[in-house]
Design a protein around this motif. Structure first.
Motif, PDB file in Angstrom:
ATOM      1  N   GLY A  53     132.351 120.835 139.621  1.00 46.44           N
ATOM      2  CA  GLY A  53     131.466 120.477 140.697  1.00 46.44           C
ATOM      3  C   GLY A  53     131.244 118.870 141.146  1.00 46.44           C
ATOM      4  O   GLY A  53     131.367 118.151 140.088  1.00 46.44           O
ATOM      5  N   LEU A  54     131.192 118.749 142.282  1.00 44.21           N
ATOM      6  CA  LEU A  54     130.915 117.281 142.774  1.00 44.21           C
ATOM      7  C   LEU A  54     129.545 117.244 143.765  1.00 44.21           C
ATOM      8  O   LEU A  54     129.353 118.395 144.209  1.00 44.21           O
ATOM      9  N   VAL A  55     129.115 116.204 143.599  1.00 45.30           N
ATOM     10  CA  VAL A  55     127.638 116.071 144.364  1.00 45.30           C
ATOM     11  C   VAL A  55     127.755 114.822 145.147  1.00 45.30           C
ATOM     12  O   VAL A  55     128.586 113.930 144.902  1.00 45.30           O
ATOM     13  N   PRO A  56     126.919 114.710 146.312  1.00 50.40           N
ATOM     14  CA  PRO A  56     127.316 113.739 147.409  1.00 50.40           C
ATOM     15  C   PRO A  56     126.394 112.450 146.618  1.00 50.40           C
ATOM     16  O   PRO A  56     125.611 112.349 145.819  1.00 50.40           O
ATOM     17  N   ASP A  57     126.674 111.358 147.423  1.00 51.81           N
ATOM     18  CA  ASP A  57     125.868 109.975 146.960  1.00 51.81           C
ATOM     19  C   ASP A  57     124.369 110.294 147.253  1.00 51.81           C
ATOM     20  O   ASP A  57     124.012 111.173 148.178  1.00 51.81           O
ATOM     21  N   GLY A  58     123.711 109.619 146.283  1.00 54.19           N
ATOM     22  CA  GLY A  58     122.216 109.810 146.221  1.00 54.19           C
ATOM     23  C   GLY A  58     121.765 110.534 145.214  1.00 54.19           C
ATOM     24  O   GLY A  58     120.673 110.587 144.977  1.00 54.19           O
ATOM     25  N   LEU A 102     121.040 122.499 144.255  1.00 52.97           N
ATOM     26  CA  LEU A 102     120.721 121.087 143.903  1.00 52.97           C
ATOM     27  C   LEU A 102     119.874 120.606 144.984  1.00 52.97           C
ATOM     28  O   LEU A 102     120.390 120.421 146.020  1.00 52.97           O
ATOM     29  N   ARG A 103     118.730 120.226 144.677  1.00 54.58           N
ATOM     30  CA  ARG A 103     117.604 119.673 145.653  1.00 54.58           C
ATOM     31  C   ARG A 103     117.602 120.778 146.866  1.00 54.58           C
ATOM     32  O   ARG A 103     117.510 121.912 146.749  1.00 54.58           O
ATOM     33  N   ASN A 104     117.952 120.136 148.087  1.00 54.85           N
ATOM     34  CA  ASN A 104     118.003 121.181 149.096  1.00 54.85           C
ATOM     35  C   ASN A 104     119.393 121.644 149.417  1.00 54.85           C
ATOM     36  O   ASN A 104     119.629 122.161 150.489  1.00 54.85           O
ATOM     37  N   LEU A 105     120.511 121.429 148.602  1.00 55.21           N
ATOM     38  CA  LEU A 105     121.743 121.910 148.849  1.00 55.21           C
ATOM     39  C   LEU A 105     121.906 123.200 148.061  1.00 55.21           C
ATOM     40  O   LEU A 105     121.466 123.382 146.984  1.00 55.21           O
ATOM     41  N   GLN A 106     122.919 123.828 148.670  1.00 50.95           N
ATOM     42  CA  GLN A 106     123.263 125.236 148.162  1.00 50.95           C
ATOM     43  C   GLN A 106     124.687 125.496 148.467  1.00 50.95           C
ATOM     44  O   GLN A 106     125.057 125.003 149.513  1.00 50.95           O
ATOM     45  N   ALA A 107     125.280 126.412 147.643  1.00 49.52           N
ATOM     46  CA  ALA A 107     126.598 126.733 147.867  1.00 49.52           C
ATOM     47  C   ALA A 107     126.700 127.848 147.049  1.00 49.52           C
ATOM     48  O   ALA A 107     126.121 128.151 146.116  1.00 49.52           O
ATOM     49  N   VAL A 118     133.769 123.152 143.549  1.00 53.78           N
ATOM     50  CA  VAL A 118     132.778 123.112 144.456  1.00 53.78           C
ATOM     51  C   VAL A 118     132.262 121.742 144.842  1.00 53.78           C
ATOM     52  O   VAL A 118     132.201 121.206 143.913  1.00 53.78           O
ATOM     53  N   ASP A 119     132.267 121.483 146.146  1.00 60.54           N
ATOM     54  CA  ASP A 119     131.670 120.196 146.395  1.00 60.54           C
ATOM     55  C   ASP A 119     130.151 120.615 147.080  1.00 60.54           C
ATOM     56  O   ASP A 119     130.032 121.223 148.334  1.00 60.54           O
ATOM     57  N   MET A 120     129.129 120.159 146.366  1.00 57.52           N
ATOM     58  CA  MET A 120     127.662 120.348 146.924  1.00 57.52           C
ATOM     59  C   MET A 120     127.411 119.853 148.204  1.00 57.52           C
ATOM     60  O   MET A 120     126.433 120.229 148.851  1.00 57.52           O
ATOM     61  N   ALA A 121     128.387 118.932 148.777  1.00 61.14           N
ATOM     62  CA  ALA A 121     128.083 118.508 149.970  1.00 61.14           C
ATOM     63  C   ALA A 121     128.452 119.235 151.103  1.00 61.14           C
ATOM     64  O   ALA A 121     128.001 119.013 152.356  1.00 61.14           O
ATOM     65  N   ASP A 122     129.324 120.324 150.882  1.00 60.87           N
ATOM     66  CA  ASP A 122     129.743 121.238 151.735  1.00 60.87           C
ATOM     67  C   ASP A 122     129.591 122.693 151.109  1.00 60.87           C
ATOM     68  O   ASP A 122     130.309 123.283 150.125  1.00 60.87           O
ATOM     69  N   PRO A 123     128.573 123.329 151.780  1.00 63.39           N
ATOM     70  CA  PRO A 123     128.208 124.634 151.395  1.00 63.39           C
ATOM     71  C   PRO A 123     129.355 125.795 151.204  1.00 63.39           C
ATOM     72  O   PRO A 123     129.143 126.927 150.687  1.00 63.39           O
ATOM     73  N   TYR A 124     130.349 125.641 151.883  1.00 63.76           N
ATOM     74  CA  TYR A 124     131.428 126.564 151.802  1.00 63.76           C
ATOM     75  C   TYR A 124     132.671 125.974 151.307  1.00 63.76           C
ATOM     76  O   TYR A 124     133.776 126.424 151.767  1.00 63.76           O
ATOM     77  N   SER A 125     132.787 125.260 150.457  1.00 65.94           N
ATOM     78  CA  SER A 125     133.744 124.333 149.961  1.00 65.94           C
ATOM     79  C   SER A 125     134.255 124.945 148.620  1.00 65.94           C
ATOM     80  O   SER A 125     135.474 124.538 148.176  1.00 65.94           O
TER      81      SER A 125
END
Length: 386
Positions: A53-58, A102-107, A118-125
Motif C-alpha cells: 500500500g501507498l499513503v498520501p502526503d501528510g 487510515l485516519r479518515n481514509l478508507q479503501a 492499493v493507494d489510500m489516497a484513492d478509495p477505488y484504487s
C-alpha cells in the motif's frame, strides 16, 4: 504465519539439499522443478497474499493502517506506515472482504492469494484480482451516480414555484434510484453467490434512503445462500424479519427493563400497551435533536387526548440515565417514561433510527409506525374519532 521471506529461505534450503543428493548420485537433469514441487513440504503455502500500500502526503511514519473484516466488523490485522508505504501479508484460503482505514481514509478490497496494491489516497484504487477490481468499479460508478444527482439537485431553479421545484427534485431522486437499482444487477448476473456479489448486494441495500422490505425481498431472489449469509447481509435479513414480526397489524412484542421506572423498579411495555387504551410509544434519546424537536408535538397530542382512551409512553434508548432525566426535565415532559432501555426495544422492533414513534391499539395491535409531526397528530385524531 509463514511469509515470503521464510518461503524463499526454505526453498533455497530444499534446493541445496537436493543438489547435494543429485551430485552424489551424478544425476544430470535439472533439479529446480523438484525443489518447486517440494516447496509446500518444506514449509510454504499456496494461498499466501501480499498487499502493498501507498499513503498520501501528510501521513507520518509510525501511523497505523487497520484491516477490518467486513463479515463481522472486527479488526483482524494492522500495518505500520514507513516511507509512505505499508504492507500486509497473510493467507487467504478463500475470498475475504476487507476494509482498510487510515485516519479518515478508507479503501475496500477482496483478499485472495497473490499480490495486490492499493493507494489510500484513492478509495477505488485496489488492484490485483478480478473480484476487487470489479467491486471498486461498481463502488466508483455508484458514487458517481450519487454525485451527479446532488449536482442536479443543486442546479434546480429556486425561482420556480414551490410545486415545480418539488416536482423537479422528486424527478431527480426517482431517476437516481432507478439507476442505483439497475446498476448492481449487471454485476450480480455473473457473481450471484461469491464475495463480489455479497459486497455489491450489501452496498445496493445500503444506498437506499429508507429500508424497503419489498426491494430487499425482490433483490434477494438474485443472489445465493453465500451472499445472504454474508455478515452484514445476514443482519439485514434479521432486521427485515423483525420488521415483519412488528409490522402494522401485528400484536405488540413485549420487553422488560429491570430499572426502567423513575424509582428504579422494573418496567415493561405491557404495563401500558394492551390495557384497553390507544398508546403512543416514542423511542428517543436525549442527544437526538430530532427527538427533542418532536417532544412539543407529542406534548400537544398528550394534553389534548390523555384520559381513559389515550396515553403516551416515552422509551429512552441508546442513552445514559442521567442525560435522559435531564432532558425530560428540560423539555417538561409529563407523560410516562421507561428509562435505560438501550438496544432492547430497537432490536425487537427493527428500529435503526430515532425518533421512532409507534401507535398501538387498545388490544396491543400495531396501528402505525414511524409517525412524525403532522402525520402523528392526524393519525391519533383519526383513530380516536372512530
Amino acid at each position: 504465519m509463514v511469509y515470503f521471506s521464510e518461503i524463499n529461505a526454505n526453498f533455497a534450503a530444499c534446493c541445496e539439499e537436493k543438489n547435494k543428493y543429485f551430485k552424489m548420485k551424478k544425476i544430470s537433469f535439472v533439479v529446480i522443478p523438484f525443489c518447486i514441487a517440494m516447496l509446500v513440504a518444506c514449509g510454504g503455502t499456496k494461498n499466501e497474499y501480499v498487499l502493498n500500500g501507498l499513503v498520501p502526503d501528510g501521513i507520518e511514519n509510525g501511523e497505523v493502517v487497520y484491516m477490518t473484516d467486513y463479515n463481522d466488523g472486527l479488526i483482524v490485522d494492522s500495518a505500520v506506515v514507513s516511507d509512505k508505504k505499508f504492507i500486509f501479508k497473510g493467507v487467504a484460503d478463500s475470498a475475504m472482504a476487507r476494509s482498510l482505514t487510515l485516519r479518515n481514509l478508507q479503501a475496500n478490497i477482496i483478499l485472495e492469494k497473490g499480490s495486490m496494491t492499493v493507494d489510500m489516497a484513492d478509495p477505488y484504487s485496489a488492484k490485483g484480482n478480478i473480484l476487487t477490481e470489479k467491486m471498486n468499479e461498481f463502488l466508483s460508478k455508484s458514487a458517481d451516480v450519487i454525485v451527479q444527482a446532488r449536482e442536479k439537485l443543486a442546479d434546480v431553479d429556486m425561482s420556480l414555484p414551490a410545486d415545480e421545484q418539488r416536482n423537479a427534485q422528486e424527478k431527480i431522486v426517482d431517476d437516481l434510484f432507478l439507476e442505483l437499482n439497475e446498476l448492481p444487477k449487471a454485476y450480480l448476473k455473473d457473481h450471484s453467490d461469491d464475495m463480489l456479489g455479497a459486497m455489491v448486494f450489501y452496498t445496493w441495500m445500503q444506498n437506499q434512503i429508507e429500508p424497503s422490505e419489498e426491494l430487499f425481498n425482490e433483490a434477494s431472489k438474485l443472489v445465493g445462500e453465500n451472499v445472504l449469509n454474508f455478515g452484514p447481509v445476514k443482519q439485514m435479513v434479521e432486521y427485515y424479519n423483525k420488521l415483519g414480526q412488528t409490522a402494522v397489524g401485528k400484536p405488540f412484542v413485549d420487553f422488560t427493563i429491570e430499572n426502567g421506572n423513575l424509582d428504579g423498579s422494573s418496567a415493561s411495555l405491557s404495563d401500558y400497551v394492551g390495557k384497553g387504551k390507544y398508546v403512543l410509544v416514542d423511542f428517543w434519546a436525549s442527544w437526538c435533536r430530532p427527538c427533542r424537536m418532536e417532544a412539543p408535538i407529542i406534548a400537544e397530542v398528550y394534553n389534548k387526548y390523555k384520559g381513559d382512551l389515550f396515553d403516551v409512553v416515552s422509551v429512552a434508548v441508546w442513552d445514559q440515565r442521567e442525560a435522559t432525566l435531564r432532558a425530560i426535565d428540560e423539555d417538561g415532559n409529563t407523560w410516562s417514561q421507561i428509562l435505560d432501555a438501550q438496544a432492547v426495544p430497537t432490536e425487537l422492533y427493527g428500529i435503526q433510527g430515532i425518533p421512532h414513534i409507534i401507535l398501538f391499539g387498545p388490544d396491543g395491535t400495531i396501528l402505525a409506525r414511524d409517525l412524525r409531526g403532522d402525520n402523528l397528530k392526524s393519525k391519533v385524531a383519526e383513530v380516536l374519532s372512530k
